[in-house]
Design an enzyme around this catalytic site. Structure first.
Site, mmCIF file in Angstrom:
data_model
loop_
_atom_site.group_PDB
_atom_site.id
_atom_site.type_symbol
_atom_site.label_atom_id
_atom_site.label_comp_id
_atom_site.label_asym_id
_atom_site.label_seq_id
_atom_site.Cartn_x
_atom_site.Cartn_y
_atom_site.Cartn_z
ATOM 1 N N ASP A 1 6.725 44.968 1.379
ATOM 2 C CA ASP A 1 6.288 44.529 0.042
ATOM 3 C C ASP A 1 7.262 43.449 -0.066
ATOM 4 O O ASP A 1 8.459 43.066 0.619
ATOM 5 C CB ASP A 1 6.501 45.607 -1.067
ATOM 6 C CG ASP A 1 6.314 45.004 -2.253
ATOM 7 O OD1 ASP A 1 5.594 44.450 -2.462
ATOM 8 O OD2 ASP A 1 7.211 45.675 -3.261
ATOM 9 N N THR B 1 8.149 41.746 -3.493
ATOM 10 C CA THR B 1 8.882 41.762 -4.875
ATOM 11 C C THR B 1 9.711 42.851 -4.723
ATOM 12 O O THR B 1 9.102 44.102 -4.815
ATOM 13 C CB THR B 1 8.236 41.633 -6.251
ATOM 14 O OG1 THR B 1 7.287 40.721 -6.012
ATOM 15 C CG2 THR B 1 9.060 41.635 -7.244
ATOM 16 N N ASP C 1 2.209 37.617 -4.466
ATOM 17 C CA ASP C 1 2.292 36.417 -4.818
ATOM 18 C C ASP C 1 1.664 35.006 -4.373
ATOM 19 O O ASP C 1 0.511 35.385 -3.644
ATOM 20 C CB ASP C 1 3.672 35.984 -4.514
ATOM 21 C CG ASP C 1 4.987 36.441 -5.336
ATOM 22 O OD1 ASP C 1 4.452 36.928 -6.496
ATOM 23 O OD2 ASP C 1 6.001 36.520 -4.815
ATOM 24 N N ARG D 1 -1.359 37.725 -2.513
ATOM 25 C CA ARG D 1 -2.245 38.075 -3.533
ATOM 26 C C ARG D 1 -2.772 39.210 -3.197
ATOM 27 O O ARG D 1 -4.238 39.488 -3.235
ATOM 28 C CB ARG D 1 -3.127 36.917 -3.729
ATOM 29 C CG ARG D 1 -2.578 35.742 -4.423
ATOM 30 C CD ARG D 1 -3.542 35.114 -5.580
ATOM 31 N NE ARG D 1 -2.956 34.194 -6.140
ATOM 32 C CZ ARG D 1 -1.932 34.262 -7.190
ATOM 33 N NH1 ARG D 1 -1.381 35.521 -7.713
ATOM 34 N NH2 ARG D 1 -1.244 33.174 -7.771
ATOM 35 N N ASN E 1 2.958 50.209 -7.020
ATOM 36 C CA ASN E 1 1.958 49.493 -6.233
ATOM 37 C C ASN E 1 2.027 49.870 -4.674
ATOM 38 O O ASN E 1 1.013 49.414 -3.904
ATOM 39 C CB ASN E 1 1.624 48.209 -6.657
ATOM 40 C CG ASN E 1 2.823 47.523 -6.352
ATOM 41 O OD1 ASN E 1 4.003 47.816 -6.166
ATOM 42 N ND2 ASN E 1 2.875 46.224 -6.342
#
Lengths: 350, 1195
Positions: free
Chosen positions: B429, B431, B730, B842, B871
């Site tokens: 991931d 972030t 992102d 995204r 998530n």
């Protein structure tokens, strides 16, 4: 005042935790053990070490082999196979019938001493193809019965040689029942040669496994007689032939101590053996041998140990040589990765 | 409770116009009373006879696997689900029959030991859970007592459905509660649900008007009846109705306070217990995470099956021989007996020559037991013990302890340790995983002028890659160095800070800009009583960064009331500090579909302002014609910021005239009070009406900082041949730049960009034909994949040895949807595996999980997923190994993970050091286990050949049953826990070493079979040398001959010596522990022999006095032992010597290299420094990578 509405701090978890951590941090404690940094020796197989190891092994093994071989060579051993010869020629067609018959089983053998034999000279009988290690056979005994009179009824393991008409057999079981019963009478130059039959069994067996007040009972009284009989007046701990026999052999070829000759035999002495060929090895094609042997510090005559030591020592020496040559002819730079296994075989190691 | 009082005049519900008073769907409520919706709660009346009749569960919670009553049967059942254990159980039962080659106790003892050990482990784990339960069950909570109408303390477990409870700030809710009222007048409260979903932001809950209004009547809140749904696991749904005073009030999740969440920012609440104990949503949700097994363990099962086959084969062989020999024991006529001493005429069925086939069948069963030593009974339990200890080492590693958060690494499951050493692909991931997820305000663009001199890490990294030094490149952009460091603020520009902005020509706009930042948010200030410092409680870190930034620049937001926001401001005319109070009229909240938020305020000058901030994609289209003055510059700046890896927001405002406002407000309030399903849409539409004709002020740029050490870690991991995929939500540009910053993408790497942002598709989209769009998109993706393939193919063909990592694949979420299509996934995967790094932008959580599954099943290799947020849970559970970052976003990811670390950079150590070691240890350990059991088991078989296959074991029963447990187990465990081929430092220095695990070199079939072969060879050497040296001749000077017991002891001693010395020469790491265990095990054997031999002969049978009296005084026994041990080790030693010479393994080379370096340099200091990879290793790297890519292309 509305301003005290949300009076919680902006870094809720963090500040609470950090204030707690002052007193109780979760930082793992440092020790060489927990950090897996214990001082250690890390052996590396450098060519030097390999050659050295091989050399050291060979340097130790070769002398050991030589010494063992000498010890074995020192032993004088006379082996006489008599099972065939002691059956009269006419009866040889059906040896089993002969041995089970009632005819005279005595037989004379002559042995010549090849070398001076120093006392004590051990007399063995050797049986071959006799499976004392068969599971049925090995289990067919009652250790508690042998040990004390009280337990003479513990005969569960002994079937079918457990009782005669409801009376327990002492000693029960197949092992005792099949007791070896050939006898040897030795004479040297017509002088009888005493064979001492005492002290041939292990001390612990005599003293702890076989009771002093346990006497044979109902032994060999069933409808089939197996092997030797026992003197009903001698306690089991004195029946050394039985004790020796009951210490079962590991392999189908085995020797058992018959007695000791406690005088020297000179080279060329002729020994006459008068033996009673009672024991049936014929039905299972077993061989019977009489063995007279001295011992060395290593025991009886067996070159195998010495040869094995020499062989292994020799192999190591050879390997040391090979590695030395390789090292001299084609030295590999230590830590050179071009030899990496997965470099040479594409996609190796899958 | 005297200090508590309600906050008068505070109606936070007005702040949150969207969240509060959400409409209820009528359909659900009509179901109440029917099946699934039958729960009835009598509020504050638990003794009501009707309530008693319902007999709902108490609030006692038990998470233990077992209870005292069912522990024994249940854990036994668990144990015997393993094939090997069943086998041993059957053996134990059969051992009571005459079939058994051993006595029953000697078979049962090790089984009981092993089972017992595992059960103790289970028990201890369960006890720990129990202790936690007890702690939770005995927590105290205030409950309204019926007698005196006052709140008194009760234990959680005594709580009943219908009880009224009072929960104070920072306390956990003891059960699922219906919120009645709170310290706020309008009955709102803040809840932290970190334990439920991992989200740290506070959630707002809202009581019904009817219950919250009348505080004083709480005590009399009786007669209220709640009818609601039955217990279920849906955290975000609740359907119910409150019947109170003849009225019905619909209830929604807005009123539910769930167990295990925490009350925040609210002094107290009063609620009524609706669900208790195991009925609560959190307990209903408690399912075991999917249990994962490592590849090695799965392979181990196969090996156990191989061993079973070997067992059956040799047992069958033995039985065939046994049958033939037994049949011959009696002649066909039944007259003549061959082996008369066995009494074949009067025998049991097991030895009956007349029924030889049956006898040999029974013998087969006996043999299965006899050779049972091939199956390592203690393997499973040893591995479990080892893994638990390995996990402790992982937890104890100081290098993986994070000081700031006080979090050590945590192995949450122990059964994947060795899998860590085999990771082929990391899916990460972004972030919070690669970045800190703490936002810092670094730049802004106001009225077309860019402010902010600071350099972002991305810029620094990019520059570093380009080889520029940062000091000489551009003088004005020196690294920002604010005098005091403020969390969330990393902005430095002499034109603006310290009140200097008032001298700027565009000061008025700057003022407006920061006012927007200071007013347009939902944060709550928190003034420290002593220092007067203000901190903020914000819903998102972005928002906090804005408020902090405006505070630092002179627009200090210090108080919020129901209707007002108060700022300390610097007046740009006078430069003095003034307090300004803005009347807050409406908040139009942020949502992911709106992508903007606005507030409507009345400023002190009595003018209405709409202040707005939002994503560029929605904001620019809302600008007024005259508000686009700086649009071009701002867009340019936004692009630059995105490239620098920053998150941008556009800031705009407009003045609203009173008339327009009044009309709009009416419409808006109408929409808000609607109770229909399209309420949200209507509110959106209403908001949309006023959020237009905005005037652009500028944009902000917030940096989500890269975590410390991330680029180095990624660099190391890719050196180790591990592929890294980044799956992020992102924007493409941001993702690419982060990719560069963390050296995932490198200069000179060819980017393959797969995207659907082409004009054709956009035009199609505008036409709105969904099918056509999908079709065109599919074709486009297909074409792009093909092109990418040919691109990579050309490169790999042309320069076979060239670095295959010269391609980086970037794909966006929309394209990913099509690429994950069944028809294209193969091509996508192949293209991706040809690229060094892959970035998916995204992507949704579901896509993350899908990609993980694709990689896992498509390549069949080990995947590791790492993430920190809720998530990422799907991805973590899907991957072979899930690693959770215990960071800012709560515990959800950690709860779903197998390993938890505090920082991404610890992954390097977790994989390269612990993973490598654990893999190596477990692989070695299993191989060795099979070796030692084969070496032992096969001596039994060879002996059978000399005992006419009768099933008599070569050794005493008890020797054998102690073999696996006492004489050989501890060294293996020491190997599994402590062995290390090279030190941690070298593991990190030579990351390529990690490939040993990825390519599974240490647990390849060749190696396993090699070890098995070694075992069989050893057994042959042991047996045949022993029986030949200890043949029939006297073995002592006193003329005694070898019997069954002496041969057994000598051979057994040889086996113990051999397997333990084998261990000694095959491990790489000798500490006192190894010495202690290896030589100790041998010592234990002799100790056992002496003690056991001195027991009475009826018990010790063949072992009676055998060592002391018989074999120890015999030199030939010792000589045999030496000969046999050395000979049995010789094949392995020679093999190793040749292997190191001709085909050394990588760790061999490293070890040698270190040694020669130290040797040559003489001094440690130089050797420690001169550790750069020699040229050859560089070559190796290339070779290796070429191999990797070649192998990949075969897949």
């Amino acid at each position: 005042m509305p301003s005290n509405t949300a009076s919680s701090s902006s870094a809720p978890a963090g500040s609470a935790d950090s204030s707690a951590s002052r007193t109780k941090s979760k930082r793992p404690k440092y020790s060489k053990f927990t950090q897996q940094e214990l001082p250690a020796c890390k052996p590396i197989l450098t060519p030097g070490w390999v050659i050295l190891t091989f050399l050291v092994i060979s340097v130790i093994f070769i002398p050991l082999g030589v010494v063992s071989l000498f010890a074995s060579q020192d032993v004088v051993e006379i082996v006489d196979r008599y099972d065939n010869d002691c059956v009269p020629t006419p009866a040889r067609a059906n040896k089993v019938a002969y041995i089970q018959g009632v005819s005279d089983k005595s037989c004379n053998r002559t042995l010549v001493v090849p070398k001076k034999m120093k006392q004590p000279i051990y007399v063995y009988y050797q049986l071959e193809n006799f499976y004392q290690n068969h599971r049925r056979y090995v289990k067919s005994r009652s250790d508690s019965q042998l040990r004390s009179v009280k337990d003479e009824n513990q005969i569960d393991a002994c079937k079918p040689e457990d009782d005669v008409n409801g009376r327990p057999i002492v000693p029960c079981g197949l092992i005792a029942w099949s007791l070896f019963n050939d006898t040897y009478a030795l004479s040297k130059n017509n002088q009888p040669l005493t064979v001492n039959k005492r002290g041939i069994a292990w001390k612990s067996d005599r003293e702890h496994k076989f009771g002093k007040n346990v006497f044979p009972k109902n032994f060999q009284e069933g409808n089939i007689t197996g092997g030797g009989r026992l003197d009903a007046n001698k306690s089991l701990s004195e029946q050394e032939d039985l004790i020796v026999w009951m210490r079962t052999a590991a392999l189908p070829t085995f020797r058992k101590l018959y007695g000791k000759i406690e005088s020297d035999l000179e080279k060329g002495d002729t020994i006459h053996v008068t033996l009673l060929n009672n024991y049936n090895t014929y039905s299972f094609d077993g061989k019977k041998k009489l063995v007279l042997s001295t011992t060395s510090w290593l025991g009886g005559k067996n070159d195998f140990l010495g040869i094995a030591y020499l062989t292994v020592g020799g192999i190591c020496f050879f390997l040391a040589l090979v590695f030395t040559i390789m090292y001299l002819v084609k030295p590999r730079r230590l830590g050179d990765p071009t030899y990496l296994s997965w470099n040479r075989v594409p996609g190796g190691g899958r | 409770m005297a200090g508590e009082r309600r906050h008068k005049g505070m109606r936070l519900s007005k702040l949150y116009s969207f969240k509060c008073l959400k409409p209820f769907s009528k359909e659900d409520h009509s179901q109440i009373g029917s099946r699934g919706y039958s729960r009835v709660v009598f509020c504050n009346d638990p003794d009501n006879p009707e309530a008693l009749q319902l007999n709902y569960r108490g609030n006692y919670v038990s998470t233990t696997k077992y209870t005292a009553a069912n522990f024994i049967p249940k854990s036994l059942f668990e144990q015997f689900r393993r094939v090997a254990n069943i086998y041993f159980l059957v053996v134990a039962f059969v051992s009571f029959s005459p079939l058994a080659p051993y006595t029953a106790p000697s078979v049962l003892a090790p089984l009981l030991f092993v089972i017992g050990a595992t059960m103790v482990k289970e028990g201890v784990e369960d006890l720990r859970r129990r202790r936690q339960d007890v702690e939770a069950n005995n927590r105290r909570v205030l409950v309204l007592s019926k007698n005196n109408g006052e709140f008194s303390k009760t234990k959680w477990k005594n709580l009943r459905v219908g009880d009224l409870v009072k929960v104070h700030k920072d306390e956990y809710f003891p059960a699922d509660l219906l919120l009645l009222s709170s310290s706020y007048e309008d009955g709102v409260c803040y809840v932290e649900t970190m334990n439920l979903d991992g989200e740290t932001n506070l959630k707002l809950k809202h009581a019904l008007e009817i219950t919250s209004a009348e505080e004083s009547s709480i005590e009399s809140f009786r007669g209220g009846v709640i009818k609601c749904e039955d217990p279920n696991e849906h955290l975000y749904s609740f359907v119910g109705t409150l019947h109170y005073q003849g009225q019905q009030y619909p209830l929604s999740p807005q009123q539910m306070l769930l167990r295990d969440s925490k009350l925040r920012n609210t002094d107290y609440i009063v609620g009524v217990v609706v669900f208790t104990g195991h009925d609560t949503k959190v307990m209903q949700n408690a399912t075991d995470p999917p249990s994962k097994r490592s590849k090695i363990e799965r392979k181990m099962d196969k090996i156990v099956y191989i061993l079973f086959s070997i067992l059956i084969v040799i047992a069958f062989t033995g039985s065939a021989f046994f049958g033939i020999i037994t049949r011959r024991d009696i002649t066909d006529d039944g007259k003549k007996l061959r082996r008369w001493y066995l009494r074949p005429d009067k025998t049991t069925v097991f030895y009956d020559p007349k029924r030889a086939v049956l006898a040999s069948f029974f013998h087969f069963l006996t043999a299965l037991m006899l050779y049972g030593y091939l199956i390592p009974i203690s393997l499973y339990v040893s591995i479990e013990v080892v893994k638990v200890l390995q996990s402790i080492f992982i937890n104890q590693d100081q290098e993986m302890y994070h000081e700031e958060t006080d979090r050590p690494a945590r192995a949450r499951t122990s059964n994947l340790n060795e899998e860590l050493g085999q990771v082929d692909t990391i899916l990460s991931d972004k972030t919070g995983t690669l970045t800190c997820n703490s936002m810092e305000f670094v730049k802004c663009s106001i009225s077309g002028t860019a402010y902010g001199r600071g350099m972002t890490e991305v810029e620094l990294a990019l520059r570093k890659q380009k080889g520029m030094t940062m000091t000489t490149s551009q003088d004005d952009e020196i690294k920002a160095n604010p005098t005091k460091s403020v969390k969330g603020f990393n902005f430095w520009d002499e034109r603006i800070v310290d009140g200097q902005w008032i001298n700027q020509p565009n000061a008025e706009l700057i003022q407006k800009f920061f006012r927007v930042l200071a007013i347009c948010h939902t944060a709550i200030p928190d003034v420290d009583g002593e220092s007067g410092e203000i901190s903020y409680e914000a819903e998102s870190p972005d928002e906090a960064a804005f408020v902090i930034a405006s505070r630092e620049l002179g627009f200090e937001f210090f108080a919020r009331s129901q209707t007002h926001i108060s700022l300390h401001e610097i007046d740009h005319m006078t430069g003095e500090k003034v307090d300004r109070v803005y009347e807050l009229l409406h908040v139009l909240e942020f949502s992911s579909s709106r992508k903007r938020m606005s507030v409507i305020v009345r400023n002190p000058e009595n003018r209405l302002l709409l202040l707005s901030k939002g994503a560029d994609s929605v904001m620019f289209e809302r600008l007024a014609k005259h508000g686009r003055q700086f649009e071009r510059e701002t867009k340019e700046h936004i692009k630059r910021y995105a490239e620098a890896g920053l998150r941008t927001l556009v800031i705009a405002y407009r003045e609203v005239d009173e008339e327009e406002y009044r009309m709009w407000e009416e419409e808006f309030l109408n929409a808000k009070t609607l109770v229909t399903e399209d309420r949200d849409a209507l509110i959106d539409a209403a908001a949309d009406k006023i959020e237009r004709d905005l005037i652009l002020l500028g944009s902000t740029a917030v940096e989500d900082k890269l975590q410390k050490g991330v680029p180095d870690c990624i660099e190391k991991l890719s050196q180790a041949g591990v592929k890294i995929w980044v799956l992020t939500g992102d924007k493409t540009e941001t993702a690419i730049n982060i990719g560069y910053a963390c050296s995932l993408l490198r200069e000179g790497m060819e980017k393959i960009l797969i995207t659907l942002d082409s004009p054709d598709i956009e035009t199609l989209e505008k036409q709105g034909d969904k099918d056509a769009v999908a079709k065109a998109s599919f074709q486009s993706i297909k074409k792009q994949l093909r092109e990418g393939m040919s691109q990579t193919a050309v490169a790999t063909n042309d320069e076979a040895n060239e670095n295959p990592e010269m391609f980086g694949l970037v794909i966006d979420g929309k394209s990913l949807t099509f690429a994950l299509d069944k028809k294209l996934e193969k091509e996508f995967l192949e293209l991706a595996s040809r690229c060094g790094s892959v970035i998916c932008c995204r992507s949704s959580p579901k896509q993350k999980a899908l990609v993980t599954r694709l990689v896992k099943s498509g390549t069949g290799r080990t995947t590791l997923a790492i993430g920190d947020g809720a998530n990422d849970v799907g991805m973590l559970q899907e991957a072979d190994i899930g690693v959770g970052i215990s960071g800012a976003e709560g515990m959800q990811a950690v709860m779903a993970s197998d390993f938890a670390i505090a920082q991404f950079r610890y992954l390097e150590r977790l994989l390269l050091v612990h993973g490598h070691w654990c893999y190596r240890r477990i692989a070695m350990m299993i191989c060795y286990f099979f070796y030692k059991n084969l070496a032992f088991g096969f001596t039994l078989f060879w002996y059978e050949a000399y005992a006419s296959f009768s099933g008599k074991p070569a050794y005493n029963d008890w020797y054998m049953s102690c073999y696996n447990v006492f004489f050989t187990s501890l060294p293996v465990i020491a190997l599994g826990v402590f062995d290390q081929d090279v030190s941690a430092r070298l593991c990190l220095k030579y990351p390529l070493l990690y490939q040993e695990g990825v390519q599974n070199i240490l647990f390849s079939w060749e190696r396993i079979l090699g070890w098995m072969l070694n075992g069989i060879i050893s057994s042959m050497i042991i047996f045949f040398l022993a029986i030949n040296t200890l043949a029939s001749q006297a073995f002592r000077k006193d003329g005694q001959v070898v019997d069954y017991s002496v041969l057994g002891v000598t051979m057994y001693s040889s086996v113990v010596w051999t397997v333990n010395c084998q261990m000694a020469i095959s491990i790489n790491y000798f500490t006192w522990i190894q010495h202690c265990f290896i030589w100790g095990s041998i010592g234990v054997w002799y100790l056992f022999l002496v003690i056991y031999g001195s027991l009475p002969p009826t018990f010790s049978t063949t072992a009676y006095q055998v060592f002391v009296e018989t074999s120890a005084p015999s030199p030939i026994c010792w000589l045999t032992l030496v000969l046999v041990t050395f000979s049995a080790l010789l094949p392995y030693f020679t093999y190793r010597a040749f292997q190191i010479k001709f085909r050394p393994m990588y760790h061999d080379i490293i070890v040698e290299q270190r040694r020669t370096e130290r040797f040559e340099s003489g001094t440690r200091t130089t050797s420690a420094l001169s550790g750069e990879l020699p040229v050859q290793v560089e070559f190796t790297l290339h070779h290796l990578k070429a191999n990797l890519s070649r192998r990949d292309s075969w897949n």
